[in-house]
Each structure stands twice: as C-alpha cells, then as structure tokens.
Scaffold this active site. Structure first.
Site, PDB file in Angstrom:
ATOM      1  N   SER A  67       0.811  -1.216   0.000  1.00 27.39           N
ATOM      2  CA  SER A  67       0.000   0.000   0.000  1.00 27.39           C
ATOM      3  C   SER A  67       0.845   1.266   0.000  1.00 27.39           C
ATOM      4  O   SER A  67       1.577   1.530  -0.934  1.00 27.39           O
ATOM      5  CB  SER A  67      -0.979  -0.021   1.178  1.00 27.39           C
ATOM      6  OG  SER A  67      -1.876   1.056   1.108  1.00 27.39           O
ATOM      7  N   HIS A  68       0.757   2.049   1.059  1.00 30.93           N
ATOM      8  CA  HIS A  68       1.398   3.354   1.133  1.00 30.93           C
ATOM      9  C   HIS A  68       2.817   3.276   1.676  1.00 30.93           C
ATOM     10  O   HIS A  68       3.464   4.316   1.861  1.00 30.93           O
ATOM     11  CB  HIS A  68       0.568   4.292   2.013  1.00 30.93           C
ATOM     12  CG  HIS A  68       0.271   3.724   3.372  1.00 30.93           C
ATOM     13  ND1 HIS A  68      -0.478   2.585   3.535  1.00 30.93           N
ATOM     14  CD2 HIS A  68       0.637   4.122   4.606  1.00 30.93           C
ATOM     15  CE1 HIS A  68      -0.562   2.312   4.833  1.00 30.93           C
ATOM     16  NE2 HIS A  68       0.100   3.225   5.503  1.00 30.93           N
ATOM     17  N   ASP A 126      -1.900   6.678  -3.581  1.00 31.89           N
ATOM     18  CA  ASP A 126      -0.799   5.968  -2.939  1.00 31.89           C
ATOM     19  C   ASP A 126      -0.255   4.837  -3.787  1.00 31.89           C
ATOM     20  O   ASP A 126      -0.579   4.715  -4.976  1.00 31.89           O
ATOM     21  CB  ASP A 126      -1.260   5.453  -1.576  1.00 31.89           C
ATOM     22  CG  ASP A 126      -2.257   4.310  -1.696  1.00 31.89           C
ATOM     23  OD1 ASP A 126      -3.014   4.308  -2.682  1.00 31.89           O
ATOM     24  OD2 ASP A 126      -2.287   3.426  -0.818  1.00 31.89           O
ATOM     25  N   ASP A 172      -0.730   1.543  -4.131  1.00 28.81           N
ATOM     26  CA  ASP A 172      -1.580   0.606  -4.859  1.00 28.81           C
ATOM     27  C   ASP A 172      -2.892   1.221  -5.333  1.00 28.81           C
ATOM     28  O   ASP A 172      -3.770   0.518  -5.817  1.00 28.81           O
ATOM     29  CB  ASP A 172      -1.857  -0.639  -4.019  1.00 28.81           C
ATOM     30  CG  ASP A 172      -2.679  -0.348  -2.770  1.00 28.81           C
ATOM     31  OD1 ASP A 172      -2.630   0.790  -2.272  1.00 28.81           O
ATOM     32  OD2 ASP A 172      -3.372  -1.261  -2.274  1.00 28.81           O
ATOM     33  N   ASP A 185      -5.393   2.851  -3.680  1.00 29.50           N
ATOM     34  CA  ASP A 185      -6.648   2.798  -2.936  1.00 29.50           C
ATOM     35  C   ASP A 185      -6.845   3.967  -1.968  1.00 29.50           C
ATOM     36  O   ASP A 185      -7.896   4.078  -1.339  1.00 29.50           O
ATOM     37  CB  ASP A 185      -6.801   1.457  -2.198  1.00 29.50           C
ATOM     38  CG  ASP A 185      -5.740   1.206  -1.137  1.00 29.50           C
ATOM     39  OD1 ASP A 185      -4.854   2.069  -0.961  1.00 29.50           O
ATOM     40  OD2 ASP A 185      -5.796   0.150  -0.489  1.00 29.50           O
ATOM     41  N   ARG A 186      -5.859   4.836  -1.842  1.00 26.83           N
ATOM     42  CA  ARG A 186      -6.003   5.998  -0.960  1.00 26.83           C
ATOM     43  C   ARG A 186      -5.985   7.284  -1.774  1.00 26.83           C
ATOM     44  O   ARG A 186      -5.567   7.306  -2.928  1.00 26.83           O
ATOM     45  CB  ARG A 186      -4.885   6.034   0.086  1.00 26.83           C
ATOM     46  CG  ARG A 186      -4.889   4.838   1.019  1.00 26.83           C
ATOM     47  CD  ARG A 186      -3.674   4.840   1.937  1.00 26.83           C
ATOM     48  NE  ARG A 186      -3.588   3.583   2.650  1.00 26.83           N
ATOM     49  CZ  ARG A 186      -3.700   3.455   3.968  1.00 26.83           C
ATOM     50  NH1 ARG A 186      -3.894   4.523   4.716  1.00 26.83           N
ATOM     51  NH2 ARG A 186      -3.608   2.272   4.530  1.00 26.83           N
ATOM     52  N   LYS A 227     -11.213   0.360  -0.861  1.00 23.26           N
ATOM     53  CA  LYS A 227     -11.175   1.806  -1.001  1.00 23.26           C
ATOM     54  C   LYS A 227     -10.592   2.131  -2.368  1.00 23.26           C
ATOM     55  O   LYS A 227      -9.897   1.314  -2.965  1.00 23.26           O
ATOM     56  CB  LYS A 227     -10.375   2.447   0.126  1.00 23.26           C
ATOM     57  CG  LYS A 227      -9.043   1.806   0.469  1.00 23.26           C
ATOM     58  CD  LYS A 227      -8.494   2.416   1.753  1.00 23.26           C
ATOM     59  CE  LYS A 227      -7.212   1.737   2.211  1.00 23.26           C
ATOM     60  NZ  LYS A 227      -7.441   0.475   2.923  1.00 23.26           N
ATOM     61  N   ARG A 248      -0.544   5.400  16.842  1.00 21.34           N
ATOM     62  CA  ARG A 248      -1.377   6.437  16.236  1.00 21.34           C
ATOM     63  C   ARG A 248      -2.273   7.033  17.322  1.00 21.34           C
ATOM     64  O   ARG A 248      -2.924   6.308  18.085  1.00 21.34           O
ATOM     65  CB  ARG A 248      -2.227   5.869  15.113  1.00 21.34           C
ATOM     66  CG  ARG A 248      -1.424   5.224  13.979  1.00 21.34           C
ATOM     67  CD  ARG A 248      -2.258   5.138  12.705  1.00 21.34           C
ATOM     68  NE  ARG A 248      -1.721   4.228  11.734  1.00 21.34           N
ATOM     69  CZ  ARG A 248      -0.719   4.486  10.902  1.00 21.34           C
ATOM     70  NH1 ARG A 248      -0.105   5.654  10.963  1.00 21.34           N
ATOM     71  NH2 ARG A 248      -0.309   3.592  10.013  1.00 21.34           N
TER      72      ARG A 248
END
Length: 543
Positions: A113-114, A277, A279, A281-282, A376, A496
């Site tokens: 991902s990111h 991002d 892949d 999806d963001r 997403k 987080r």
C-alpha cells in the site's frame, strides 16, 4: 515441465494483518518465505483446484518475480486459470473490480500500500475473496494456522509467463490470461460519474494537478483524467510507476506529498489537487490553500454524492472506521440514513456493502470508497469530488466552508509515532488499558474525562465479534482521543493518536486544527505518558 513438491518447514512471523502480510522485501525474497505463505493461502481457502484467480500488484520491487512464482504455484495446485494485469500491474480497486466482474474465486494482490518500495523497503501480499474484498478474519485465521503446520509446497518447475504480452498462454493445464489492467476500470468510472459535466468543467479553464507519486495510479489517472475527461496533458505528474516509487514514500498526506502541497499553497495554484498511494486505494484532496482532511472528505462526499449519477437516488447508509471523525455521522443523521462505526480495516465494510446497508464508507487514513468495488478507491474519490465541483461550481474552500456552516466542524488530526520500540509501545497501551476504568472524572488541563473504553465491534451482518480495536477517551464537551497500534508497518510499532473536537459556533470554524486541538493534544500526552514511555518529543507525521 512438471509439478514439484518441495519440502519446507513453518516460518515464524507469517500472521496476516488487516491488509495481508507485510514485511521487508528482502524477507519475502528469502528461501521458501513467499512460497510458504502462498501455499498457506491456497490451503487456507480450501485449495485452488479448478478455481480461477486474479493476480496483480502495484509494481513495486519484486512484484513481477513474485507473480511468476505465484502463477507456477497456482498451476501446480491445479488452478483452472489466472487473470493477470499486463506487466503484473493492477491497482487494488481495479483488482477488486476484476474479481467481481469476472466472477472469480478471489485474487492475490501484491502490495504494501502506502509503504515505501524497493529492495531494502517493503513488500506485501494479501488474499481478497470472491466479493472482491479483503479476506475476513475467519479466512486469515485459517491461513495463519496453515503457516504454522506447513511441511511442503507445490510449484511448477518451469513455465514463466511473459507478463508484457497480452493474451492467453498456459502453464501445464492452467490458463494464464494477461489483460489490459486499465480499460475495465476506466469504463466503470465512466458509468458512475457525469463525464460530460466534468469535461465541461475542464473546458471552462478549471485546472488540476494529480500527483501519482510514481505509483500504480499513474496510468489510470492519465487515461481517465487526461484522455477521457480532457484535463491538459501534464495535469497528472509523477505518472510512471517505478519499483521504488522514485525513492519517495507513496503515502498521500501533507508530509509525503509535500511537492503537491507546496504547489497548492503557492502562487498560481491549480483549482484542485489530489494524490494517490502505492496501490491506488487511498487519496488526498487539496484546494487552493485548502487541505481537506480525509474525515471531512468523507462527510462532504456523503452529503453531496447524489450529484453523481450512480448515487442520484441517495445513499443506503454511511460507514466509517472508529478512529475517523464523527463528521459523516452528522450528515447521516441529518439525512435520516444509518451510520456505522467499524474497526479499522476495509474488510469490516465488506459485510455492510454486501448486505446493502451502506453505500459509502471511509477511513481517516485517506481511504474512501463505495459499493462499486469492495476496496477503497483513490481515483474514484477524486472523480466524485470533480463531479461535485462540476455540479456546484464552487471552489474546494467554499464547499468546505458551506459544509461546516451547515453541520459544524469536527476539528481532527492524527499524530503518528513511527518505528517506536515495540516493547515500549505495547507497554504504553497496556498501561492505559489497565487505567481505563479509573479515568472518568479525572481532569487534564481544562478537560475532564467523561468516559473511557476499549472499542469492540459486533458485526450486524454475520454476528462476529472483534475485540481490542483501540482505546477511546471521551471528554466532557465532545472532545475525543483514540490510541491504536497500527498493523501496517514492517518494523517496530507505529503508535497512532487520533484527536477530535466538535465545534458548532459559526464564528470559530476557521482555526488551524493543531491550534483548535491544543488542549486535547496536551491531555493525550499527559494521560498516556507518550513522551516518557516512548522517548519521543513529537510525532513523526501529523495529518
């Protein structure tokens, strides 16, 4: 060419998280590591004999090599067919769409991902089910259990596929269909949105800058935004996917997409800015000198989605992850539709979408999507924003200001402490968990704690229970802080901290979020002992 059975042994650390298994690339490249995990996926889903799978990834380092290994293993495990994106490329939402439209038995998506990419950076692999969404916990538990008992895997001893050439070939009896990874997805976007209205917006002089961050969305954005919608060539920047994302960090937030932020806050800024991002999806949305938080973006889209053809009859409901601000809840309440609060992880939205309980869903970590796929979708969110802007003929800043005047503003921020010593991070969370029952009534500065708990979720569709999903502290007056350890990193732990305060006074809606949340930020540090227990004086990333 023959199918071989290779002896192996269980490898530690192959437990998938909310988005599959993520490790350093060199770990995935170790002898047997990838093969063990792939065989565990196959076995964990009941085998792949006679089944059809979608396979693709975001193009990061090791992507094509890993896909060729997976194909040889699928053939040796008697899969009927595999559908692969050309050059091994498929954005995550495009893979979800392909699984659904081709009615396959699921798919393997190669991405972290990111996270950064490269030989010394990160790699990932996850299984998505036949609905196109991430595997549920029951399935991932079976996969993990298999990793702990595996003694061999099956792989074809030859038959690497040319991933650059479109068409169908075979490895043994298994068909391998290499497809154009972009067209089907672009066609879907054209069905969902009013492309004529968006074309007219660009024709009127509206300007855009889309930063693909040298990640997978680049070719998709060029096709949709420039080729089909008429945005000038060059509106999409960093559009060529690279194995190391150009040395950058493909996370669309103000820190890692600094070049875009500098452009959007500089002289002669375009009307609209966006990024996606690794892949695809963001998303990040920015107007002229106006950053849109993911929580606000979800709320605005929930409010105005009816302006796009696909959502013109209204929404069935809205879902958000628990750490995401409650801004979307306020929209849902005003519209008289249900709202759902789920754990972090897109798989929790899948049941709600499949059951028709929601149409729109989103996470504070820059993910938004709808019932068009089960992931997403970064470019989808950008197009919905453009469709709304084309209909309203307002700027991004004007849309936000109007939204806050009507619904109030949920000031919101996320503070990330990355690569924290795992023992220290878990100790902080465990200490805070033990203190939850005693927190109500305590004061920190000007704030008094009203209640505190650990979020748990009972799925309204299948009845499953998910515990230990984040620690929540609510203050009198509507403020909230949430603490979670993220499962998306590959080293140490990421703490987080999510901070939120609702403001409904029309004269107090234009503050800087960090200023508006200053008291809550101080209270969060004091009650959890962040500085004392982690040694960190400030977060690494603030969004």
């Amino acid at each position: 060419m023959t199918a071989q059975v290779i002896e192996t042994h269980p490898i530690e650390g192959q437990q998938p998280g909310t988005s599959g298994l993520r490790k350093k690339t060199r770990v995935f490249m170790q002898t047997h590591f990838l093969e063990n995990y792939v065989q565990s996926i196959f076995d964990g889903i009941g085998g792949v004999s006679g089944k059809q799978l979608v396979i693709g990834g975001d193009g990061r380092f090791f992507n094509d090599t890993a896909i060729k290994i997976i194909l040889r293993m699928a053939a040796a495990n008697s899969a009927k067919a595999c559908i692969v994106g050309q050059n091994g490329i498929l954005s995550t939402p495009a893979a979800s769409h392909l699984i659904r439209t081709r009615k396959t038995d699921g798919g393997l998506i190669l991405s972290a991902s990111h996270n950064p990419g490269g030989e010394d950076e990160d790699f990932g692999l996850k299984y998505n089910g036949p609905n196109g969404g991430p595997a549920n916990e029951t399935t991932t538990d079976k996969i993990f259990a298999r990793t702990k008992s595996l003694t061999n895997y099956r792989i074809w001893d030859g038959g690497d596929v040319d991933l650059a050439t479109l068409g169908t070939t075979h490895i043994g009896e298994m068909a391998v269909e290499v497809i154009d990874p972009i067209t089907d997805y672009a066609d879907l976007m054209e069905e969902l949105f009013d492309f004529d209205a968006i074309r007219a917006l660009f024709a009127s002089g509206f300007t855009l800058r889309f930063d693909a961050m040298h990640a997978v969305t680049g070719p998709y954005a060029c096709e949709v935004l420039q080729n089909r919608l008429g945005a000038p060539v060059g509106s999409v920047v960093n559009e060529i996917p690279l194995p190391d994302f150009g040395g950058g960090h493909p996370d669309p937030n103000p820190i890692w997409a600094k070049d875009l932020m500098d452009c959007m806050y500089g002289a002669n800024a375009p009307d609209f800015g966006a990024a996606s991002d690794g892949d695809g999806d963001r998303n990040m949305i920015v107007g002229k000198s106006c950053y849109v938080s993911p929580s606000d973006s979800l709320a605005v889209l929930a409010d105005l989605a009816h302006l796009a053809p696909a959502y013109s009859t209204g929404l069935a409901g809205v879902a958000r992850s628990m750490p995401t601000s409650a801004a979307a809840d306020r929209v849902a309440a005003a519209k008289g539709i249900p709202s759902f609060e789920t754990p972090t992880g897109w798989k929790f939205f899948g049941n709600l979408l499949d059951a028709g309980k929601v149409t729109l869903c989103g996470e504070e970590s820059a993910g938004t999507g709808s019932n068009h796929v089960r992931e997403k979708d970064g470019l989808w969110a950008v197009l919905l924003w453009l469709n709304i802007l084309a209909a309203k003929r307002m700027s991004v800043a004007e849309l936000l200001a109007d939204h806050w005047q009507r619904y109030g503003r949920n000031y919101y921020s996320r503070h990330d402490y990355e690569a924290v010593d795992s023992e220290a991070a878990h100790g902080l969370v465990n200490d805070l968990r033990a203190a939850l029952a005693d927190l109500p009534g305590q004061t920190f500065g000007s704030l008094t704690i009203e209640r505190a708990d650990e979020f748990a979720y009972n799925d309204p569709v299948d009845g499953s229970h998910s515990a230990a999903q984040g620690l929540r502290v609510f203050f009198e007056g509507g403020a909230r802080v949430v603490f979670r350890l993220s499962g998306t990193g590959t080293q140490g732990a990421t703490l987080r901290v999510y901070l939120e305060q609702l403001e409904t006074d029309p004269s107090k809606l234009d503050k800087d979020p960090q200023d508006a949340l200053a008291d809550i930020i101080a209270a969060a540090d004091a009650l959890a002992g962040i500085r004392a227990k982690t040694g960190r004086n400030a977060p690494d990333v603030i969004t």
